[in-house]
Design a protein around this motif. Structure first.
Motif, PDB file in Angstrom:
ATOM      1  N   ARG A   1       2.647  -4.427  12.309  1.00  0.00           N
ATOM      2  CA  ARG A   1       2.896  -3.678  11.078  1.00  0.00           C
ATOM      3  C   ARG A   1       4.398  -3.532  10.889  1.00  0.00           C
ATOM      4  O   ARG A   1       5.144  -3.360  11.855  1.00  0.00           O
TER       5      ARG A   1
ATOM      6  N   VAL B   1       4.343   4.201   4.327  1.00  0.00           N
ATOM      7  CA  VAL B   1       3.673   5.334   4.961  1.00  0.00           C
ATOM      8  C   VAL B   1       4.359   6.665   4.668  1.00  0.00           C
ATOM      9  O   VAL B   1       4.074   7.678   5.307  1.00  0.00           O
TER      10      VAL B   1
ATOM     11  N   ASP C   1      -2.379   7.514  10.757  1.00  0.00           N
ATOM     12  CA  ASP C   1      -3.585   6.705  10.628  1.00  0.00           C
ATOM     13  C   ASP C   1      -3.318   5.276  11.067  1.00  0.00           C
ATOM     14  O   ASP C   1      -4.149   4.653  11.739  1.00  0.00           O
ATOM     15  N   GLU C   2      -2.171   4.741  10.690  1.00  0.00           N
ATOM     16  CA  GLU C   2      -1.818   3.383  11.094  1.00  0.00           C
ATOM     17  C   GLU C   2      -1.577   3.300  12.602  1.00  0.00           C
ATOM     18  O   GLU C   2      -2.028   2.362  13.264  1.00  0.00           O
TER      19      GLU C   2
ATOM     20  N   ARG D   1       3.354  -1.742   5.366  1.00  0.00           N
ATOM     21  CA  ARG D   1       2.698  -0.503   4.950  1.00  0.00           C
ATOM     22  C   ARG D   1       3.752   0.527   4.548  1.00  0.00           C
ATOM     23  O   ARG D   1       4.650   0.843   5.321  1.00  0.00           O
TER      24      ARG D   1
ATOM     25  N   THR E   1      -4.737   0.966  17.377  1.00  0.00           N
ATOM     26  CA  THR E   1      -3.893   0.039  18.133  1.00  0.00           C
ATOM     27  C   THR E   1      -4.753  -0.873  19.000  1.00  0.00           C
ATOM     28  O   THR E   1      -4.900  -0.645  20.198  1.00  0.00           O
TER      29      THR E   1
ATOM     30  N   LEU F   1       6.366  -0.715   9.145  1.00  0.00           N
ATOM     31  CA  LEU F   1       6.104   0.622   8.618  1.00  0.00           C
ATOM     32  C   LEU F   1       7.305   1.107   7.832  1.00  0.00           C
ATOM     33  O   LEU F   1       8.360   1.420   8.394  1.00  0.00           O
TER      34      LEU F   1
ATOM     35  N   ASP G   1       0.836  -1.189   0.000  1.00  0.00           N
ATOM     36  CA  ASP G   1       0.000   0.000   0.000  1.00  0.00           C
ATOM     37  C   ASP G   1       0.875   1.245   0.000  1.00  0.00           C
ATOM     38  O   ASP G   1       1.848   1.322   0.722  1.00  0.00           O
TER      39      ASP G   1
ATOM     40  N   ALA H   1      -0.872   8.898   6.425  1.00  0.00           N
ATOM     41  CA  ALA H   1      -0.962   7.442   6.509  1.00  0.00           C
ATOM     42  C   ALA H   1      -0.234   6.874   7.721  1.00  0.00           C
ATOM     43  O   ALA H   1      -0.708   5.917   8.339  1.00  0.00           O
TER      44      ALA H   1
ATOM     45  N   ASN I   1       1.384  -7.389   6.311  1.00  0.00           N
ATOM     46  CA  ASN I   1       1.532  -6.412   7.389  1.00  0.00           C
ATOM     47  C   ASN I   1       2.474  -5.267   7.030  1.00  0.00           C
ATOM     48  O   ASN I   1       2.781  -4.431   7.876  1.00  0.00           O
TER      49      ASN I   1
ATOM     50  N   ASP J   1       5.202  -2.738  16.266  1.00  0.00           N
ATOM     51  CA  ASP J   1       5.463  -2.357  14.883  1.00  0.00           C
ATOM     52  C   ASP J   1       6.961  -2.180  14.704  1.00  0.00           C
ATOM     53  O   ASP J   1       7.662  -1.787  15.635  1.00  0.00           O
TER      54      ASP J   1
END
Length: 440
Positions: free
Chosen positions: A223, A245, A424-425, A243, A429, A225, A6, A421, A241, A147
């Protein structure tokens, strides 16, 4: 199951916690030079959203951590000195050194310190550096989601991406894909040979089942990140998982407050920005300065904390300083010459500037190939002569296609850096805790 990553963005939009409850975050971070500004940039953004943040990090990061507005705690053990990776000549020695100094060596202490912090803070989420294996194990053992922060391109083996550290473009066709699979398999076996057994011993100590490969510890994250632009990285199939960002474009604390004066003259300004940690790059810096001295340009060389400005003999048209805030210099510059660290590369692109890259190792060959395949710059050997470096600088300055390509890529980078983003992630939680296994 895998999917395409993403794309997202990492800026601060919207007000404080507003529609989200106030949460507690524990950052467990390790000092790795260029990773510090983006990782602490994440902490600062979470603080600014009104959440409770504690940073557990190396003592060298104390002042920068507190400057984010977070509470600071120190690891109980200091890092075991400088990781002199430029002296390691073989893949085997690099894998052993990386495991001993960065992955498994600090892990037991990280696990103990992180557990202590978890027990006192009861965080909703733990965020760790990519090499913070001990912190990951502690969070997993205590049933707290964690994360992993990746202030770079996605580094783990994935279909579609070239092997890390090789400087290769993605393999095309059956033979190219076979090449990538073979190299990735070899690197996994190599790091497993030194890191897997110690990791599994630590996991056993903390009541966790063994993993099959070293990198599986990172895959246990809620995640992963990736703090870069999806447009900058090569498209690849990555785990669910992962992302993207967007990048954090913050200047390091040691440069952010510095005043700077543009060099005299009206020639194009060329910014030289090499590693913030020592990579045996003084001679390379000197050859770059000499190259700029032969061109009708104004050179600004920022040596960073690892090299004294006095170590570089400056030609008349070149200014050498310890630091300058790149956010102020880049709008005035026409070109960036760099070792290819992710932070410098992504900031240059966000400013629409092309690059000349003399990569030294680590992630830098991969960053260089992502620039050159997009036509946003050229790569030159770190051992290139001053004459060869000057030729590359002149080529990029004189050919507008490099600047146009950098500007096109930079628009995507800047857009993703300005969005939401990341937050937002992080603001979602779920506290689906399990009863933690007992610690022996």
């Amino acid at each position: 199951m895998t999917r395409m990553a993403d794309a997202g963005s990492a800026g601060v939009t919207g007000g404080p916690a507003a529609s989200h409850p106030v949460r507690t975050y524990l950052f467990a971070l390790t000092e790795a030079g260029g990773t510090v500004p983006p990782e602490l940039g994440v902490a600062r953004r979470v603080v600014e959203r009104g959440h409770r943040v504690t940073v557990l990090a190396d003592a060298s990061m104390a002042d920068e951590s507190r400057a984010t507005g977070a509470e600071y705690r120190s690891w109980s053990a200091s890092p075991a000195g400088e990781f002199r990776d430029w002296e390691l000549r073989t893949p085997t020695s690099l894998a052993r050194g990386m495991s001993d100094r960065m992955i498994t060596g600090p892990a037991p202490g990280q696990a103990a310190d992180t557990t202590t912090a978890i027990e006192s803070l009861q965080p909703d989420l733990v965020l760790t550096s990519f090499m913070g294996v001990g912190a990951m194990i502690a969070a997993e053992a205590r049933g707290v989601p964690f994360d992993v922060l990746i202030p770079n391109t996605y580094p783990l083996p994935s279909p579609g991406a070239p092997p890390l550290g090789t400087g290769l473009a993605p393999g095309r066709g059956p033979l190219g894909r076979m090449r990538d699979r073979a190299v990735n398999s070899g690197t996994v076996r190599l790091i497993d040979a030194y890191a897997l057994a110690p990791i599994n011993e630590l996991r056993h100590e903390w009541g966790l089942d063994p993993i099959l490969h070293t990198w599986d510890q990172m895959h246990r994250a809620r995640r992963m990140l990736v703090l870069t632009s999806a447009a900058f990285d090569f498209p690849a199939d990555v785990p669910d998982n992962v992302r993207y960002v967007g990048p954090i474009l913050d200047d390091p604390a040691w440069a952010a407050g510095e005043a700077w004066t543009p060099p005299a003259g009206d020639g194009p300004l060329v910014l030289v920005a090499m590693s913030s940690t020592f990579q045996n790059h003084v001679e390379c810096l000197q050859r770059i300065a000499d190259a700029l001295g032969s061109l009708p340009v104004r050179g600004l060389v920022t040596t960073g904390p690892a090299v004294s400005p006095d170590a570089i003999r400056a030609p008349a048209n070149v200014t050498v300083v310890a630091s300058a805030p790149h956010r102020e210099v880049l709008p005035e510059a026409r070109l960036v010459v760099t070792h290819g660290g992710h932070g410098t590369v992504i900031k240059a692109l966000a400013a629409g500037l092309p690059l000349v890259i003399l990569h030294h190792g680590r992630d830098q060959p991969g960053n260089a190939v992502r620039v050159t395949t997009r036509g946003a710059g050229v790569a030159v050997s770190r051992r290139a002569s001053a004459r060869r470096i000057a030729k590359a600088v002149a080529e990029v300055l004189d050919d507008p296609s490099y600047r146009e390509a950098a500007a096109e890529l930079g628009r995507a980078v800047a857009r993703e850096a300005a969005g939401s983003a990341l937050l937002d992630e992080l603001q979602v939680t779920p506290r689906d805790r399990t009863d933690p296994p007992g610690h022996p």
